[in-house]
Design a protein around this motif. Structure first.
Motif, short mmCIF file in Angstrom:
data_model
loop_
_atom_site.label_atom_id
_atom_site.label_comp_id
_atom_site.label_asym_id
_atom_site.label_seq_id
_atom_site.Cartn_x
_atom_site.Cartn_y
_atom_site.Cartn_z
N GLY A 173 1.76 -9.24 -10.09
CA GLY A 173 2.08 -7.88 -9.68
C GLY A 173 1.74 -7.57 -8.23
N CYS A 174 1.17 -8.53 -7.53
CA CYS A 174 0.75 -8.28 -6.15
C CYS A 174 1.91 -7.89 -5.24
CB CYS A 174 0.05 -9.49 -5.57
SG CYS A 174 -1.57 -9.74 -6.28
N SER A 175 3.06 -8.50 -5.45
CA SER A 175 4.19 -8.23 -4.57
C SER A 175 4.62 -6.77 -4.66
CB SER A 175 5.36 -9.17 -4.89
OG SER A 175 5.60 -9.15 -6.28
N ASP A 176 4.35 -6.13 -5.84
CA ASP A 176 4.72 -4.72 -6.01
C ASP A 176 3.74 -3.80 -5.28
OD1 ASP A 176 6.53 -5.81 -7.73
OD2 ASP A 176 5.34 -5.40 -9.52
N LYS A 177 2.53 -4.30 -5.04
CA LYS A 177 1.48 -3.44 -4.46
C LYS A 177 1.49 -3.47 -2.94
CE LYS A 177 -1.62 -4.39 -8.28
NZ LYS A 177 -2.60 -5.44 -8.53
N LYS A 178 2.48 -4.16 -2.39
CA LYS A 178 2.50 -4.31 -0.93
C LYS A 178 2.55 -2.95 -0.24
CE LYS A 178 4.13 -8.86 0.30
NZ LYS A 178 5.36 -9.60 0.08
N GLU A 179 3.35 -2.02 -0.82
CA GLU A 179 3.44 -0.70 -0.20
C GLU A 179 2.18 0.08 -0.55
OE1 GLU A 179 7.43 1.16 -0.91
OE2 GLU A 179 7.83 -0.97 -1.29
N VAL A 180 1.60 0.71 0.43
CA VAL A 180 0.35 1.43 0.23
C VAL A 180 0.62 2.67 -0.62
CG1 VAL A 180 -1.57 2.58 1.40
CG2 VAL A 180 -0.49 0.58 2.43
N ASP A 181 -0.24 2.87 -1.60
CA ASP A 181 -0.17 4.04 -2.46
C ASP A 181 -0.20 5.31 -1.57
OD1 ASP A 181 -1.05 6.22 -4.11
OD2 ASP A 181 -1.58 4.72 -5.64
N PRO A 182 0.75 6.22 -1.74
CA PRO A 182 0.79 7.40 -0.86
C PRO A 182 -0.50 8.23 -0.90
CG PRO A 182 2.42 7.58 -2.66
CD PRO A 182 1.89 6.18 -2.68
N ARG A 183 -1.16 8.27 -2.07
CA ARG A 183 -2.42 9.04 -2.14
C ARG A 183 -3.49 8.39 -1.28
NH1 ARG A 183 -2.52 8.64 -8.44
NH2 ARG A 183 -1.54 6.73 -7.70
N LEU A 184 -3.49 7.05 -1.28
CA LEU A 184 -4.46 6.32 -0.45
C LEU A 184 -4.15 6.53 1.02
CD1 LEU A 184 -4.99 2.90 -2.27
CD2 LEU A 184 -6.58 4.80 -2.10
N ALA A 185 -2.86 6.65 1.34
CA ALA A 185 -2.45 6.85 2.72
C ALA A 185 -3.00 8.17 3.25
CB ALA A 185 -0.94 6.81 2.84
N VAL A 186 -2.96 9.19 2.39
CA VAL A 186 -3.49 10.51 2.76
C VAL A 186 -4.99 10.40 3.01
CG1 VAL A 186 -3.95 12.85 1.92
CG2 VAL A 186 -1.71 11.82 1.53
N LEU A 187 -5.66 9.73 2.08
CA LEU A 187 -7.11 9.52 2.18
C LEU A 187 -7.46 8.79 3.48
CD1 LEU A 187 -9.57 10.07 0.35
CD2 LEU A 187 -9.37 7.71 -0.44
N GLN A 188 -6.65 7.77 3.78
CA GLN A 188 -6.88 6.98 4.98
C GLN A 188 -6.76 7.85 6.24
OE1 GLN A 188 -7.89 3.62 4.95
NE2 GLN A 188 -8.35 4.18 7.07
N SER A 189 -5.77 8.75 6.23
CA SER A 189 -5.58 9.58 7.43
C SER A 189 -6.75 10.54 7.60
CB SER A 189 -4.24 10.32 7.37
OG SER A 189 -4.28 11.30 6.36
N ILE A 190 -7.33 11.00 6.46
CA ILE A 190 -8.50 11.88 6.54
C ILE A 190 -9.69 11.11 7.14
CG2 ILE A 190 -10.21 13.15 5.18
CD1 ILE A 190 -7.87 13.76 3.17
N ILE A 191 -9.86 9.88 6.65
CA ILE A 191 -10.95 9.04 7.16
C ILE A 191 -10.77 8.80 8.66
CG2 ILE A 191 -11.98 6.71 7.07
CD1 ILE A 191 -11.28 6.75 4.00
N ASP A 192 -9.52 8.56 9.05
CA ASP A 192 -9.23 8.30 10.46
C ASP A 192 -9.59 9.53 11.31
OD1 ASP A 192 -8.36 5.83 9.83
OD2 ASP A 192 -6.20 6.27 9.96
N GLN A 193 -9.27 10.70 10.76
CA GLN A 193 -9.56 11.94 11.51
C GLN A 193 -11.08 12.16 11.65
OE1 GLN A 193 -7.45 15.13 9.55
NE2 GLN A 193 -5.46 14.25 10.11
N LEU A 194 -11.82 11.86 10.56
CA LEU A 194 -13.27 12.01 10.59
C LEU A 194 -13.90 11.10 11.63
CD1 LEU A 194 -14.14 12.26 6.79
CD2 LEU A 194 -14.28 14.09 8.46
N ASP A 195 -13.29 9.94 11.80
CA ASP A 195 -13.80 8.95 12.73
C ASP A 195 -13.65 9.42 14.17
OD1 ASP A 195 -14.79 7.16 11.03
OD2 ASP A 195 -13.12 5.73 11.12
N GLU A 196 -12.63 10.24 14.42
CA GLU A 196 -12.34 10.61 15.81
C GLU A 196 -13.37 11.58 16.38
OE1 GLU A 196 -8.29 11.89 15.75
OE2 GLU A 196 -7.60 9.83 15.38
#
Ligand SMILES: [Zn+2]
Ligand SMILES: [Zn+2]
Length: 172
Positions: free
Chosen positions: A149-172
């Motif tokens: 199933g790994c090939s299906d997980k290549k695209e990042v989960d949209p919820r995780l993408a949101v979380l990642q952008s929040i983390i990125d903002q906190l870092d700045e």
């Protein structure tokens, strides 16, 4: 085994046959599960002496792609020109090592010939099957066992993408 070919050199016979087992030492990640079985003969054809040899040895190793155990039998066959020590130049011998068997004190070192053949002819890598699909580069699971199933997980989960952008903002 050191084969005494004195009777052949003296012209008393024109063929000497032999058969024996030879312990083979492990090479890299190749293990030999049994001794090598060696069968052969030395023939004198009007002064032209040849050594014919067949060796086979069962071995265990790993598939180079999926690391599964591979069990197989290695077989090798050779025909060498038998020459008395000193009759072949070192240069010639060095270049054509796999063509000569040298007689020393009336004997041919058959073990050495078999060991040389094992080293020279043994394949560098083995596969459990020609089309072994190997391991998944992401999870390491064997692809032959089914889709991980790994090939299906290549695209990042949209919820995780949101979380990642929040983390990125906190870092700045
Ligand atoms: Zn494999
Ligand atoms: Zn996977």
């Amino acid at each position: 085994m050191k084969l005494d070919i004195g009777s052949l050199l003296r012209g008393e016979t024109d063929v000497i046959e032999f058969e024996f087992d030879l312990a083979a030492e492990a090479m890299g990640d190749v293990e030999f599960s049994k001794d090598a079985h060696v069968v052969g003969k030395v023939t004198d054809n009007g002064g032209y002496i040849q050594l014919h040899l067949n060796a086979e040895v069962p071995f265990i190793t790993q598939c180079a792609r999926c690391m599964d155990e591979v069990r197989d039998v290695f077989k090798t066959e050779m025909t060498l020109t038998v020459a008395a020590e000193g009759t072949v130049s070192d240069e010639e011998l060095e270049e054509n090592m796999d063509e000569y068997a040298i007689v020393t004190n009336g004997c041919i070192d058959i073990d050495e010939q078999v060991r040389e053949a094992l080293i020279l002819d043994f394949p560098m890598r083995f596969l459990c099957s020609e089309d072994c699909p190997g391991l998944c580069p992401i999870c390491g699971k064997k692809k032959a066992d089914g889709d991980c199933g790994c090939s299906d997980k290549k695209e990042v989960d949209p919820r995780l993408a949101v979380l990642q952008s929040i983390i990125d903002q906190l870092d700045e």
